[in-house]
Design a protein around this motif. Structure first.
Motif, PDB file in Angstrom:
ATOM      1  N   ASP A 159       0.825  -1.217   0.000  1.00 12.14           N
ATOM      2  CA  ASP A 159       0.000   0.000   0.000  1.00 12.14           C
ATOM      3  C   ASP A 159       0.856   1.263   0.000  1.00 12.14           C
ATOM      4  N   ARG A 188       0.201   4.649   2.298  1.00  8.62           N
ATOM      5  CA  ARG A 188      -1.069   5.363   2.353  1.00  8.62           C
ATOM      6  C   ARG A 188      -1.544   5.461   3.801  1.00  8.62           C
ATOM      7  N   PRO A 190      -4.310   6.223   6.951  1.00  8.47           N
ATOM      8  CA  PRO A 190      -5.735   5.987   7.202  1.00  8.47           C
ATOM      9  C   PRO A 190      -6.576   7.175   6.736  1.00  8.47           C
ATOM     10  N   SER A 191      -7.757   6.874   6.246  1.00  8.14           N
ATOM     11  CA  SER A 191      -8.640   7.900   5.693  1.00  8.14           C
ATOM     12  C   SER A 191      -9.948   7.946   6.474  1.00  8.14           C
ATOM     13  N   SER A 213      -6.499  -3.580   0.290  1.00  2.96           N
ATOM     14  CA  SER A 213      -6.447  -2.621   1.392  1.00  2.96           C
ATOM     15  C   SER A 213      -7.828  -2.039   1.608  1.00  2.96           C
ATOM     16  N   SER A 215      -9.782   1.086   4.151  1.00  2.00           N
ATOM     17  CA  SER A 215      -9.584   2.177   5.098  1.00  2.00           C
ATOM     18  C   SER A 215     -10.887   2.909   5.304  1.00  2.00           C
ATOM     19  N   ALA A 223      -9.536   6.722  12.572  1.00  2.00           N
ATOM     20  CA  ALA A 223      -9.602   6.065  11.272  1.00  2.00           C
ATOM     21  C   ALA A 223      -8.566   4.959  11.233  1.00  2.00           C
ATOM     22  N   ALA A 224      -8.814   3.953  10.403  1.00  2.66           N
ATOM     23  CA  ALA A 224      -7.919   2.807  10.334  1.00  2.66           C
ATOM     24  C   ALA A 224      -7.688   2.393   8.890  1.00  2.66           C
ATOM     25  N   ARG A 225      -6.582   1.705   8.680  1.00  2.00           N
ATOM     26  CA  ARG A 225      -6.271   1.120   7.371  1.00  2.00           C
ATOM     27  C   ARG A 225      -5.555  -0.206   7.603  1.00  2.00           C
ATOM     28  N   SER A 227      -3.750  -3.403   5.175  1.00  2.00           N
ATOM     29  CA  SER A 227      -3.330  -3.765   3.828  1.00  2.00           C
ATOM     30  C   SER A 227      -2.622  -5.112   3.884  1.00  2.00           C
ATOM     31  N   THR A 269      -0.614   8.294  15.147  1.00  2.00           N
ATOM     32  CA  THR A 269      -0.785   7.139  14.273  1.00  2.00           C
ATOM     33  C   THR A 269      -0.007   5.962  14.832  1.00  2.00           C
ATOM     34  N   SER A 271       1.124   2.098  14.066  1.00  2.00           N
ATOM     35  CA  SER A 271       1.275   1.224  12.905  1.00  2.00           C
ATOM     36  C   SER A 271       1.992  -0.055  13.300  1.00  2.00           C
TER      37      SER A 271
END
Length: 838
Positions: A159, A188, A190-191, A213, A215, A223-225, A227, A269, A271
């Motif tokens: 991603d 990328r 999180p959106s 992926s 998000s 927000a989360a993502r 991938s 954030t 990760s």
């Protein structure tokens, strides 16, 4: 919407919109989504992928954060290349190794994940087997987290938003030893708007790859993502000893992140990632034979004749056959956690904290004699590493003054538990045929070295970079980094070898001798000997640079840079040469820091209403006490270790051009000339054609053909000769054309793309050898398909003309026998890909 202009800088130029799977100019594409993706930044200005209005970037800009702040790439007065994630996907560039086909001055070589190194402009890491005790000169950063070992960065891209490759010293903005450059990868973010992507590819060689992926918001301020990616492919080299294909691919990667918008001015954030490569790998094919200075009865043709019935599977490396008899493995597991907090103190001030832990677990199996004979049955160095980093960074930006200041802390623990074991063919292969012991397989069978290798590595740095707008268009940017490094190591190799066939006779010890006066023991310790030492290194150093840039017009930018950089000293953790009594030469246990003087000047331009871009860069880099791999032969063995070459130089010119006459066509070309040489290296290891003799003659020069049985120098003067791994000429070029149309009741574009790369011949040995010049080659890739805003379906072919080429040649295996081992590049591959966007 006005089409985004192609903006490319530095050593390689890439059409960021022409080559992506769904460019901003696509008839049905979402322009806002594409612009938002390219404008995503890794720092405080836009911790979440932002629309152009949020980031301040227009549709004509490619935004980067190479200088730790959001900027148009054409305004950044350094040599930098930028590749978007969509470009990477379209061209099948799913790891750093493939990135080299896009960037002419980037070199990436790998025997396996551990023995991997990456250079920029011919400098960065010593060419040869990995040594835990030195640093990389090219820093790799993923979302601001430093990856200390190239092996831990051999993951498939997961991603990825964009990759920025910065060339030249970057230490005043990046806290570790980036004397050759830095690769800055941004994934990328999180959106807060739901989005999902999925991709699947199938190809020949049983190639299968899947990516996905998703998000979106978990709450109003979270927000989360997540991938995932997976790649598998059948090997390209057939092992006749085991009746299986090797050099396969078997990779998985998972990455997740959660963005917590704690306050309107504070984003945090979290990760985490996990990556595993577990292929059937790695071995070499027979690449050739080149006479050395050894007696004829100790060279490859004679040695092979001592084993009736044995025959190499093929003497043509492009038959892609080998006979590796030892078990093979290349399990490479790595992952980590990070916490990134970005606090916007005001409209002009931002404070960033990055805390990270990473681990690396390497479990190999190798066949280091590169034959189907049981000479070395085990040469494995399983490694476990833990790494901790903490960085604080403060950014200030005003109309007149902008600056970045930071603190960086790094700690690493490595434990390598190595083993080297000889087999039943070792006596015949490694001992002199004039000795009766060479005819007795039991003499060297099961001689085993068990290695305990440890490293405790700590680095602390404080750095700052200022941008002072003296007058309109004229900016002065000085920078400084103060660095402290401390390394504590342990090398403990215990050798045992007590095999006997009942004929062995023990002789009384000789007083003062480290060994019994026993032919078996002497023979065994001549091949492998115990060694113990505890190297230490610590030092302070100061790096600094100054950059002057002048914006002649809105689209013409001139710049010049001088940098004084250091790469920290190192300690040898692969063993060191021994003296006449067998004791380690402790003076060789440490290596001096590299001292770098770097000069660079460049021009960045856009014209024709920004439909065309032309950039030009010239550079000159000189390094004193260059850290190089050397070899030392004792009692028929070859030991590789690190030492300092007196001086090297890399200089050259990089030129890039791209053009987009209309939304239907784009083209690009990039070229680099690199002249990288040892300016002075008077005690270098000799190339194989001059190795293996017993007496120093002092009158032979590197590059002369070997004469079996001739005398040879103990070392050679390679001053004026080229550095390994770098081509004098390299380039990449390509184009894409599209037409509007419809398919499956969907409006979109039919498109066809072409991309190619070229590199001239290069030396594949630390000291240039007439046997290890890799011929130049070009690779050509094609793709064609149909795309809309929601899906993209295309077919691709890579190395379309099925060009035979070599990735790497190795000489001096098995003790200067003249055997050359070859790693062959990928054949033609083809397949199809479908991508979906939700």
């Amino acid at each position: 919407m006005k089409a985004k202009t192609v903006l490319l800088v530095g050593a390689a130029l890439f059409p960021l919109t022409a080559l992506v799977a769904a460019p901003a100019h696509a008839a049905a594409a979402s322009g806002a989504e594409t612009a938002a993706s390219d404008a995503a930044v890794a720092d405080a200005a836009a911790p979440v992928a932002a629309a152009p209005a949020d980031s301040g970037a227009s549709a004509d800009e490619v935004v980067v954060t190479a200088r730790r702040r959001t900027e148009n790439v054409q305004d950044v007065p350094i040599a930098i290349s930028v590749v978007s994630g969509k470009t990477l996907d379209a061209q099948g560039t799913y790891n750093i190794g493939r990135l080299t086909q896009l960037q002419p001055t980037l070199q990436f070589y790998t025997q396996n994940p551990r023995n991997t190194f990456i250079n920029i402009r011919g400098i960065g890491a010593p060419f040869g087997l990995t040594n835990d005790g030195f640093e990389q000169g090219v820093g790799i950063y993923i979302d601001d987290v430093y990856y200390n070992r190239i092996a831990s960065a051999t993951l498939d891209f997961v991603d990825v938003e964009r990759i920025e490759t910065l060339r030249g010293p970057q230490g005043t903005l990046y806290g570790k030893n980036t004397t050759a450059g830095a690769i800055n990868i941004t994934t990328r973010a999180p959106s807060f708007d739901f989005e999902a992507r999925a991709e699947a590819s199938l190809g020949n060689l049983n190639f299968k790859q899947a990516k996905a992926s998703i998000s979106g918001p978990l709450s109003e301020n979270v927000a989360a993502r997540i991938s995932v990616t997976g790649t598998s492919r059948r090997g390209t080299l057939y092992d006749t000893a085991k009746s299986q294909w090797i050099q396969s691919q078997d990779n998985i990667g998972i990455r997740g992140s959660i963005l917590w918008r704690a306050t309107p001015s504070l984003d945090v954030t979290l990760s985490g990632d996990f990556n595993l490569q577990d292929p059937i790998c790695c071995a070499f094919a027979y690449g050739g034979y080149g006479p050395t200075q050894r007696p004829a009865n100790r060279q490859y043709p004679a040695l092979i004749s001592y084993f009736p019935g044995y025959q190499v599977p093929s003497t043509n490396p492009y038959d892609r056959l080998t006979d590796a008899d030892a078990p093979l493995a290349a399990r490479n597991e790595h992952g980590g956690l990070s916490a990134r907090a970005v606090w916007n103190l005001s409209d002009r001030d931002t404070l960033t904290s990055i805390t990270a832990w990473r681990y690396w677990d390497w479990a190999p199996g190798n066949d280091r004699d590169y034959t189907g004979l049981p000479i070395y049955v085990k040469v494995n160095n399983p490694t476990k590493q833990n790494q901790y980093t903490q960085e604080f960074r403060f950014n200030h930006q005003s109309d007149t003054i902008g600056f970045t200041a930071g603190l960086f802390a790094f700690h690493q623990d490595i434990h390598t538990s190595g083993i080297q074991q000889t087999g039943t063919a070792a006596s015949k292969w490694l001992l002199s045929p004039t000795s009766a012991l060479s005819n007795n397989p039991a003499v060297l069978d099961n001689v085993t070295a068990v290695n305990d290798i440890r490293l405790n590595n700590t680095s602390l740095a404080a750095y700052a970079k200022v941008n002072w707008n003296i007058v309109e268009g004229l900016t002065l940017s000085p920078g400084i980094r103060v660095n402290y490094d401390r390394k504590k190591g342990l090398y403990d190799s215990v050798v045992t070898g007590t095999a006997s066939d009942g004929t062995r006779q023990i002789v009384s010890p000789v007083p003062g001798s480290p060994y019994y006066n026993d032919p078996w023991t002497a023979a065994q310790r001549g091949i492998q000997a115990s060694q113990f030492f505890e190297p230490r290194f610590s030092a302070w150093n100061v790096s600094y640079d100054v950059n002057l840039s002048y914006k002649v017009t809105q689209d013409v930018n001139l710049y010049a840079t001088y940098a004084r950089a250091f790469k920290t000293g190192g300690i040898n953790l692969n063993g060191v040469p021994a003296d006449a009594n067998g004791a380690p030469i402790l003076a060789a246990s440490t290596i001096k820091p590299e001292k770098v003087d770097h000069f660079e000047a460049g021009l960045k331009t856009q014209f024709w209403d920004r439909r065309a871009t032309f950039n030009l860069t010239g550079f000159w880099t000189e390094i004193r006490d260059f850290q190089a791999n050397v070899t030392n032969g004792q009692f028929g063995t070859v030991r590789g270790y690190l030492a300092n070459a007196q001086k090297v130089r890399s200089r050259g010119v990089e030129a890039d051009f791209s053009i987009r006459p209309s939304d239907r066509f784009t083209a690009y070309a990039s070229g680099a000339y690199t002249d990288a040489k040892y300016t002075k290296f008077v005690d270098a290891p000799c190339p194989p054609e001059l190795s293996g003799g017993t007496t120093v003659t002092g009158n032979q020069q590197p590059g002369a053909p070997g004469v079996p049985g001739a005398l040879s120098p103990a070392n050679c003067d390679v001053s004026g000769q080229v550095l390994p791994g770098v081509s004098k000429w390299a380039g990449s070029w390509g184009a894409e054309a599209n037409v509007p149309g419809g398919l499956f009741d969907q409006d979109g574009q039919f498109y066809v793309g072409y991309d190619a790369s070229y590199r001239s011949r290069w030396s594949s040995n630390p000291s240039p050898s007439i046997y290890t010049w890799v011929k130049g080659y070009s690779l050509h890739n094609f793709r064609a398909g149909f795309r809309t805003a929601k899906f993209d379906v295309y077919g691709w072919v890579r190395n379309a003309f099925d060009r035979n080429y070599i990735d790497l040649l190795l000489a001096g295996t098995g003790g200067n026998t003249g055997l050359i081992a070859a790693q062959v590049g990928d054949p033609r591959t083809w397949g199809g890909t479908i991508k979906l966007t939700f």
